[in-house]
Design a protein around this motif. Structure first.
Motif, PDB file in Angstrom:
ATOM      1  N   PRO A  86       0.831  -1.210   0.000  1.00 47.87           N
ATOM      2  CA  PRO A  86       0.000   0.000   0.000  1.00 47.87           C
ATOM      3  C   PRO A  86       0.866   1.261   0.000  1.00 47.87           C
ATOM      4  O   PRO A  86       1.944   1.295   0.585  1.00 47.87           O
ATOM      5  CB  PRO A  86      -0.799  -0.130   1.302  1.00 47.87           C
ATOM      6  N   ILE A  87       0.382   2.311  -0.677  1.00 49.43           N
ATOM      7  CA  ILE A  87       1.102   3.584  -0.727  1.00 49.43           C
ATOM      8  C   ILE A  87       0.234   4.679  -0.116  1.00 49.43           C
ATOM      9  O   ILE A  87      -0.985   4.557  -0.037  1.00 49.43           O
ATOM     10  CB  ILE A  87       1.489   3.951  -2.170  1.00 49.43           C
ATOM     11  N   SER A  88       0.875   5.758   0.317  1.00 49.52           N
ATOM     12  CA  SER A  88       0.138   6.854   0.937  1.00 49.52           C
ATOM     13  C   SER A  88       0.763   8.192   0.544  1.00 49.52           C
ATOM     14  O   SER A  88       1.960   8.264   0.223  1.00 49.52           O
ATOM     15  CB  SER A  88       0.136   6.706   2.464  1.00 49.52           C
ATOM     16  N   PHE A  89      -0.057   9.232   0.585  1.00 47.92           N
ATOM     17  CA  PHE A  89       0.407  10.570   0.213  1.00 47.92           C
ATOM     18  C   PHE A  89       1.210  11.176   1.355  1.00 47.92           C
ATOM     19  O   PHE A  89       0.825  11.104   2.525  1.00 47.92           O
ATOM     20  CB  PHE A  89      -0.792  11.454  -0.123  1.00 47.92           C
ATOM     21  N   LYS A  90       2.347  11.773   1.018  1.00 50.31           N
ATOM     22  CA  LYS A  90       3.213  12.401   2.022  1.00 50.31           C
ATOM     23  C   LYS A  90       3.007  13.915   1.971  1.00 50.31           C
ATOM     24  O   LYS A  90       3.397  14.575   0.993  1.00 50.31           O
ATOM     25  CB  LYS A  90       4.674  12.055   1.752  1.00 50.31           C
ATOM     26  N   PRO A  91       2.381  14.496   2.975  1.00 51.37           N
ATOM     27  CA  PRO A  91       2.086  15.938   2.966  1.00 51.37           C
ATOM     28  C   PRO A  91       3.363  16.779   2.918  1.00 51.37           C
ATOM     29  O   PRO A  91       4.405  16.398   3.444  1.00 51.37           O
ATOM     30  CB  PRO A  91       1.338  16.156   4.289  1.00 51.37           C
ATOM     31  N   GLY A  92       3.258  17.902   2.264  1.00 53.67           N
ATOM     32  CA  GLY A  92       4.361  18.861   2.265  1.00 53.67           C
ATOM     33  C   GLY A  92       5.334  18.715   1.123  1.00 53.67           C
ATOM     34  O   GLY A  92       5.969  19.691   0.723  1.00 53.67           O
ATOM     35  N   VAL A  93       5.487  17.515   0.583  1.00 47.89           N
ATOM     36  CA  VAL A  93       6.455  17.312  -0.494  1.00 47.89           C
ATOM     37  C   VAL A  93       5.773  16.872  -1.791  1.00 47.89           C
ATOM     38  O   VAL A  93       6.436  16.623  -2.796  1.00 47.89           O
ATOM     39  CB  VAL A  93       7.527  16.266  -0.095  1.00 47.89           C
ATOM     40  N   ASN A  94       4.449  16.773  -1.746  1.00 49.04           N
ATOM     41  CA  ASN A  94       3.662  16.384  -2.933  1.00 49.04           C
ATOM     42  C   ASN A  94       4.159  15.075  -3.519  1.00 49.04           C
ATOM     43  O   ASN A  94       4.306  14.936  -4.726  1.00 49.04           O
ATOM     44  CB  ASN A  94       3.708  17.483  -3.991  1.00 49.04           C
ATOM     45  N   LYS A  95       4.407  14.100  -2.641  1.00 50.32           N
ATOM     46  CA  LYS A  95       4.900  12.788  -3.057  1.00 50.32           C
ATOM     47  C   LYS A  95       3.991  11.691  -2.501  1.00 50.32           C
ATOM     48  O   LYS A  95       3.318  11.861  -1.475  1.00 50.32           O
ATOM     49  CB  LYS A  95       6.320  12.542  -2.544  1.00 50.32           C
ATOM     50  N   VAL A  96       4.009  10.578  -3.197  1.00 44.12           N
ATOM     51  CA  VAL A  96       3.340   9.371  -2.708  1.00 44.12           C
ATOM     52  C   VAL A  96       4.436   8.400  -2.296  1.00 44.12           C
ATOM     53  O   VAL A  96       5.354   8.121  -3.080  1.00 44.12           O
ATOM     54  CB  VAL A  96       2.437   8.745  -3.781  1.00 44.12           C
ATOM     55  N   VAL A  97       4.342   7.878  -1.073  1.00 44.68           N
ATOM     56  CA  VAL A  97       5.436   7.103  -0.496  1.00 44.68           C
ATOM     57  C   VAL A  97       4.987   5.683  -0.187  1.00 44.68           C
ATOM     58  O   VAL A  97       3.867   5.462   0.278  1.00 44.68           O
ATOM     59  CB  VAL A  97       5.959   7.772   0.796  1.00 44.68           C
ATOM     60  N   CYS A  98       5.893   4.730  -0.454  1.00 38.49           N
ATOM     61  CA  CYS A  98       5.674   3.350  -0.032  1.00 38.49           C
ATOM     62  C   CYS A  98       6.438   3.134   1.264  1.00 38.49           C
ATOM     63  O   CYS A  98       7.670   3.250   1.300  1.00 38.49           O
ATOM     64  CB  CYS A  98       6.169   2.375  -1.106  1.00 38.49           C
ATOM     65  N   GLU A  99       5.739   2.859   2.334  1.00 38.86           N
ATOM     66  CA  GLU A  99       6.392   2.685   3.628  1.00 38.86           C
ATOM     67  C   GLU A  99       7.160   1.371   3.724  1.00 38.86           C
ATOM     68  O   GLU A  99       7.968   1.178   4.622  1.00 38.86           O
ATOM     69  CB  GLU A  99       5.349   2.760   4.747  1.00 38.86           C
ATOM     70  N   TYR A 100       6.898   0.455   2.752  1.00 41.47           N
ATOM     71  CA  TYR A 100       7.565  -0.843   2.797  1.00 41.47           C
ATOM     72  C   TYR A 100       8.943  -0.785   2.141  1.00 41.47           C
ATOM     73  O   TYR A 100       9.956  -1.159   2.736  1.00 41.47           O
ATOM     74  CB  TYR A 100       6.699  -1.902   2.119  1.00 41.47           C
ATOM     75  N   CYS A 101       9.006  -0.286   0.881  1.00 45.00           N
ATOM     76  CA  CYS A 101      10.294  -0.246   0.180  1.00 45.00           C
ATOM     77  C   CYS A 101      10.886   1.161   0.124  1.00 45.00           C
ATOM     78  O   CYS A 101      11.965   1.368  -0.439  1.00 45.00           O
ATOM     79  CB  CYS A 101      10.168  -0.811  -1.230  1.00 45.00           C
TER      80      CYS A 101
END
Length: 373
Positions: free
Chosen positions: A16-31
């Motif tokens: 699963p991926i989630s949006f990272k506030p402030g940097v306009n990025k979507v981040v995968c917490e796993y990899c």
């Protein structure tokens, strides 16, 4: 809204991926990979389109060709018979005698008043004769290793009947779209170290297929695997229904309605479309669906038809065996008894042949390993 939900997952590891506030990025917490929002939108745009198409598919409707009933004149020349044993209801013309049920072999057929039923749109007339059906049965069990020896001597034909079997015929134009995950791996050896690199690809495929007259058996009594096994019928012989073609034959009244048959037709079309799309993804080490495919139907319609089938019933050791032959092409199917004694002998024969060969191969491999070492 589409009923099919799109799950947003990491393109690299599928977590699963989630949006990272402030940097306009979507981040995968796993990899810990990061992706631009626009990149993720482009990657999943096709999947969202698939979900929408899946919803459209559920909303699509089938159109029935013009319904027509038998005329009073036609009804006057038709009889109805029902089996007191299995409940089968058969229809025939006034010159056809139904003395036993071709499904269960029960000799008691109860005549009754013909009740109205939907008149078929089309019919495929019989081409094969009763004698050809009998000859096909003999040819069918020739050379069968596991057949009991007494079957050819003691089995007797109890009934052979030409019957028109009800079919629903479905036409549709299919627009298919699917996304596959494909991989391509290569290795590099440096001394004692081998590094394997795997590249991942998202492969999208789409295309249009036209299906014409996909048949679905309209009789509960007829085994679907038997009926599908004697396909295909050659539709060049399909003609508008006329009751004169029923002269001398039985006809089964359909008891699988069109709504029930539609589900099977859609399943067969979807399986065919998915197979064709999948086979276009070539040149990779592995290919697997990355998302459920979307199949949308257009110009969908169906009709009701009668197809010719010879039903042969034999009896061996007090057990009935039913065989079916396509009354147009002659394709023959059925289930034969198996001699357990022959089956066991064949298993032991195969074992004694394969076991020494396996032992020799093992010895050869061990000698090669010892020689190399």
């Amino acid at each position: 809204m589409a009923e099919q939900v799109v799950n947003y997952q990491c393109p690299a590891c599928q977590a699963p991926i989630s949006f990272k506030p402030g940097v306009n990025k979507v981040v995968c917490e796993y990899c810990e990979n990061e992706f631009d929002v626009e990149t993720i939108k482009k990657i999943f745009a096709n999947k969202e389109a698939l979900a929408q198409k899946a919803h459209e598919q559920k909303e699509a409707k089938w159109q029935k060709e013009k319904d027509e009933e038998f005329s009073e004149e036609e009804i006057a020349h038709m009889h109805s018979f029902s089996c007191s044993s299995c409940g089968a209801e058969l229809v025939c013309d006034e010159n056809t005698m139904a003395t036993e049920c071709c499904y269960c072999g029960n000799p008691t057929m109860i005549p009754g008043r013909f009740s109205k039923m939907l008149k078929p749109n089309y019919i495929i007339p019989f081409k094969k004769t009763k004698q050809e059906a009998m000859d096909a049965l003999k040819k069918f069990y020739e050379g069968k290793q596991l057949l009991p020896d007494l079957f050819t001597q003691q089995n007797r034909i109890e009934a052979i009947q030409g019957m028109y079997v009800p079919f629903w015929l479905f036409d549709s134009t299919i627009e298919g779209q699917a996304i596959y995950e494909a991989t391509e791996s290569f290795s590099v050896t440096n001394g004692k170290t081998t590094t394997v690199t795997t590249d991942y690809y998202n492969c999208m495929r789409e295309g249009t297929m036209k299906f014409e007259m996909v048949p679905v058996d309209g009789s509960v009594k007829m085994e679907d695997d038997f009926m599908e096994s004697i396909e295909p019928f050659d539709y060049k012989d399909l003609v508008p229904f006329e009751s004169v073609y029923m002269t001398g034959y039985l006809a089964d009244k359909y008891d699988v309605d069109s709504d029930t048959a539609i589900a099977r037709a859609e399943e067969r079309m979807q399986e065919s479309a998915e197979k064709v799309l999948y086979e276009t993804v070539t040149g990779f080490d592995s290919v697997s669906p990355a998302h459920e495919s979307a199949i949308v139907r257009k110009d969908s319609k169906f009709s009701y038809a009668m197809a010719p089938v010879w039903i042969v019933t034999t009896r061996f050791e007090d057990k009935p065996y039913t065989f079916m032959m396509n009354g147009q092409t002659g394709k023959f199917v059925g289930r034969l008894p198996i001699d357990d004694g022959k089956r066991k002998k064949l298993m032991w024969r195969d074992f004694f042949i394969s076991f020494p060969v396996s032992c020799i191969l093992v010895v050869i491999v061990l000698l090669i390993i010892a020689f190399v070492a």
